[in-house]
Design a protein around this motif. Structure first.
Motif, mmCIF file in Angstrom:
data_model
loop_
_atom_site.group_PDB
_atom_site.id
_atom_site.type_symbol
_atom_site.label_atom_id
_atom_site.label_comp_id
_atom_site.label_asym_id
_atom_site.label_seq_id
_atom_site.Cartn_x
_atom_site.Cartn_y
_atom_site.Cartn_z
ATOM 1 N N ILE A 95 5.382 2.401 0.456
ATOM 2 C CA ILE A 95 6.098 2.796 -0.651
ATOM 3 C C ILE A 95 6.873 1.393 -1.123
ATOM 4 O O ILE A 95 7.004 0.945 -2.085
ATOM 5 C CB ILE A 95 6.611 4.002 -0.981
ATOM 6 C CG1 ILE A 95 5.542 5.193 -0.814
ATOM 7 C CG2 ILE A 95 7.434 4.191 -1.877
ATOM 8 C CD1 ILE A 95 4.798 5.050 -2.029
ATOM 9 N N THR A 98 4.911 -1.443 -2.057
ATOM 10 C CA THR A 98 4.348 -1.320 -3.234
ATOM 11 C C THR A 98 5.427 -1.623 -4.493
ATOM 12 O O THR A 98 5.248 -2.326 -5.323
ATOM 13 C CB THR A 98 3.781 0.113 -3.562
ATOM 14 O OG1 THR A 98 2.784 0.046 -2.555
ATOM 15 C CG2 THR A 98 3.392 0.134 -4.991
ATOM 16 N N ASN A 99 6.938 -1.175 -4.399
ATOM 17 C CA ASN A 99 7.702 -1.429 -5.201
ATOM 18 C C ASN A 99 8.282 -2.808 -5.387
ATOM 19 O O ASN A 99 8.574 -3.412 -6.368
ATOM 20 C CB ASN A 99 9.010 -0.298 -4.949
ATOM 21 C CG ASN A 99 8.544 1.019 -5.129
ATOM 22 O OD1 ASN A 99 7.774 1.418 -5.786
ATOM 23 N ND2 ASN A 99 9.390 2.141 -4.639
ATOM 24 N N ILE A 104 -0.072 -2.146 -5.221
ATOM 25 C CA ILE A 104 -0.530 -1.074 -4.166
ATOM 26 C C ILE A 104 -1.219 -1.675 -3.035
ATOM 27 O O ILE A 104 -1.280 -1.012 -1.888
ATOM 28 C CB ILE A 104 -1.300 -0.022 -4.728
ATOM 29 C CG1 ILE A 104 -2.564 -0.472 -5.505
ATOM 30 C CG2 ILE A 104 -0.285 0.671 -5.843
ATOM 31 C CD1 ILE A 104 -3.654 0.638 -5.973
ATOM 32 N N GLY A 107 1.324 -3.278 -0.856
ATOM 33 C CA GLY A 107 2.013 -2.106 -0.044
ATOM 34 C C GLY A 107 1.276 -1.414 0.908
ATOM 35 O O GLY A 107 1.788 -1.331 2.032
ATOM 36 N N GLY A 163 6.932 5.910 -5.964
ATOM 37 C CA GLY A 163 6.313 4.596 -5.883
ATOM 38 C C GLY A 163 6.321 4.225 -7.142
ATOM 39 O O GLY A 163 6.528 4.721 -8.283
ATOM 40 N N ILE A 255 0.634 6.145 -0.763
ATOM 41 C CA ILE A 255 0.630 5.666 -2.090
ATOM 42 C C ILE A 255 -0.306 6.392 -3.119
ATOM 43 O O ILE A 255 -0.320 6.467 -4.423
ATOM 44 C CB ILE A 255 -0.190 4.340 -1.780
ATOM 45 C CG1 ILE A 255 0.656 2.982 -1.018
ATOM 46 C CG2 ILE A 255 -0.681 3.462 -3.013
ATOM 47 C CD1 ILE A 255 -0.082 1.866 -0.761
ATOM 48 N N SER A 258 2.064 8.383 -4.576
ATOM 49 C CA SER A 258 3.173 7.571 -5.152
ATOM 50 C C SER A 258 4.395 7.824 -5.052
ATOM 51 O O SER A 258 5.395 7.831 -5.905
ATOM 52 C CB SER A 258 2.891 7.475 -6.867
ATOM 53 O OG SER A 258 3.482 6.480 -7.403
ATOM 54 N N GLN A 259 4.838 8.295 -3.726
ATOM 55 C CA GLN A 259 6.192 8.632 -3.222
ATOM 56 C C GLN A 259 6.313 8.746 -1.715
ATOM 57 O O GLN A 259 5.143 8.879 -1.025
ATOM 58 C CB GLN A 259 6.359 10.009 -3.977
ATOM 59 C CG GLN A 259 5.457 11.173 -3.433
ATOM 60 C CD GLN A 259 6.099 12.631 -3.971
ATOM 61 O OE1 GLN A 259 7.318 12.670 -4.589
ATOM 62 N NE2 GLN A 259 5.158 13.773 -3.864
#
Length: 352
Positions: A95, A98-99, A104, A107, A163, A255, A258-259
């Motif tokens: 995450i 990715t950020n 992604i 990440g 994410g 991923i 998404s968190q």
């Protein structure tokens, strides 16, 4: 003689499990067809839905990847019970990566690398410094359990962080419309990657020289060293592979949602330990471990749906225990699985 008796007991335990599952499934199917409005009918409609298979595959990803990693490590002679820690650290770093990068894919790679580095540290401690593998594995888990939420708090100000992207779904037209099995043709990247990983793991362990070395390293390392193969190197590579595979599972999980959730036992919630049960129940066979994983993941998907069924006053907290009660039942019926003869034992050779 004792090994033969042990194998017979294990086989008998698995047959009992299979028999009980078959009887239970038959009862639910018959009752569900005869009484469609009953709890059996509701269960049947849930279990046979395409969404149930889709959820099962998605929930299988972190457990199955960790189980594959555990197989490589343990068959080489290194017991890695820190799989939970690898999943946690990979989930957070994926995450964060990715950020940080906005990708992604980068990440995902970052999460896998973080898990691999942790596996490398674990390998050095166990192989070079001859630490107790169980204690070292617990240390890996506890370090990751504290480190990931700490880093999340330092970087984001909270143990929970969202994410910036998720995996898309790959859908094959026509085939994806097939009832139930259509879920196999409409899934995310990690699910298809898992299918490939299971097949490759089976092939490597059963059809390659490296697979034979891994087996020999866990069963008879002295014999492996006698033919000129470095036991230490085989074990290093196997443990690193366990980190790579578990990292894929952890990164895919966070991923995919998404968190990253760092509360309590983190979002991983014991999946690394369930992975250990899965590969033991699967008898160190990647395919067997995968199907064992789908059993646990399927029950988890079932309990999620049962919480939304109206008219049945079953506490959510009780329903949520279904997958974990199943783990205990499986262990009770299967009994002691024969682990590799040299698993957990240190090997030292002047030539290695």
């Amino acid at each position: 003689m004792s090994d033969l008796l042990s194998s017979l007991q294990i086989g008998s335990g698995r047959r009992r499990i299979a028999g009980l599952i078959a009887v239970g499934v038959a009862v639910i199917v018959v009752a569900g067809i005869v009484f469609p409005d009953s709890i059996a009918g509701i269960l049947l409609s849930i279990v046979t839905s395409k969404s149930a298979l889709s959820s099962t595959l998605r929930l299988s990803v972190p457990i199955a990847f960790a189980a594959l990693g555990g197989i490589f490590a343990e068959k080489s002679g290194i017991i890695n019970i820190g799989l939970e820690g690898h999943l946690i650290i990979a989930a957070f770093v994926a995450i964060y990566g990715t950020n940080l990068t906005g990708s992604i894919w980068l990440g995902f790679v970052a999460g896998v690398l973080a898990s691999t580095l942790l596996a490398g540290l674990f390998a050095v401690i166990c192989i070079e410094f001859r630490a107790d593998q169980i204690i070292a594995g617990l240390a890996v888990w506890l370090v990751a359990l504290g480190l990931a939420p700490f880093l999340s708090t330092v970087i984001y100000g909270s143990v929970n962080v969202d994410g910036s992207g998720s995996f898309g779904r790959f859908t094959i037209p026509v085939l994806s419309e097939i009832p139930f099995f259509g879920a196999l043709f409409s899934a995310t990247f990690p699910v298809y990657l898992l299918f490939i990983a299971v097949a490759l793991s089976w092939y490597v362990l059963n059809r390659t020289s490296f697979g034979r070395w891994v087996n020999a390293s866990g069963e008879n390392p002295e014999a492996l060293a006698t033919v000129g193969v470095s036991v230490r190197r085989v074990r290093y590579v196997s443990v690193l592979l366990s980190g790579v595979l578990a990292g894929m599972g952890g990164a895919s999980f966070s991923i995919g949602l998404s968190q990253f959730v760092g509360n309590g036992q983190t979002m991983i919630g014991g999946r690394g330990f369930i992975a250990i049960v899965a590969y033991l129940f699967g008898n160190y066979n990647p395919v067997g471990a995968f199907f064992s994983t789908t059993l646990f993941a399927g029950l988890q998907a079932l309990q999620i749906r049962l919480q939304s069924v109206p008219g049945y006053a079953v506490p959510d907290s009780l329903i949520q225990t279904i997958p974990y009660i199943t783990v205990i039942v499986v262990l009770a019926f299967v009994g002691r699985t024969r682990i590799p003869s040299a698993a957990g034992e240190h090997y030292d050779s002047g030539e290695d």
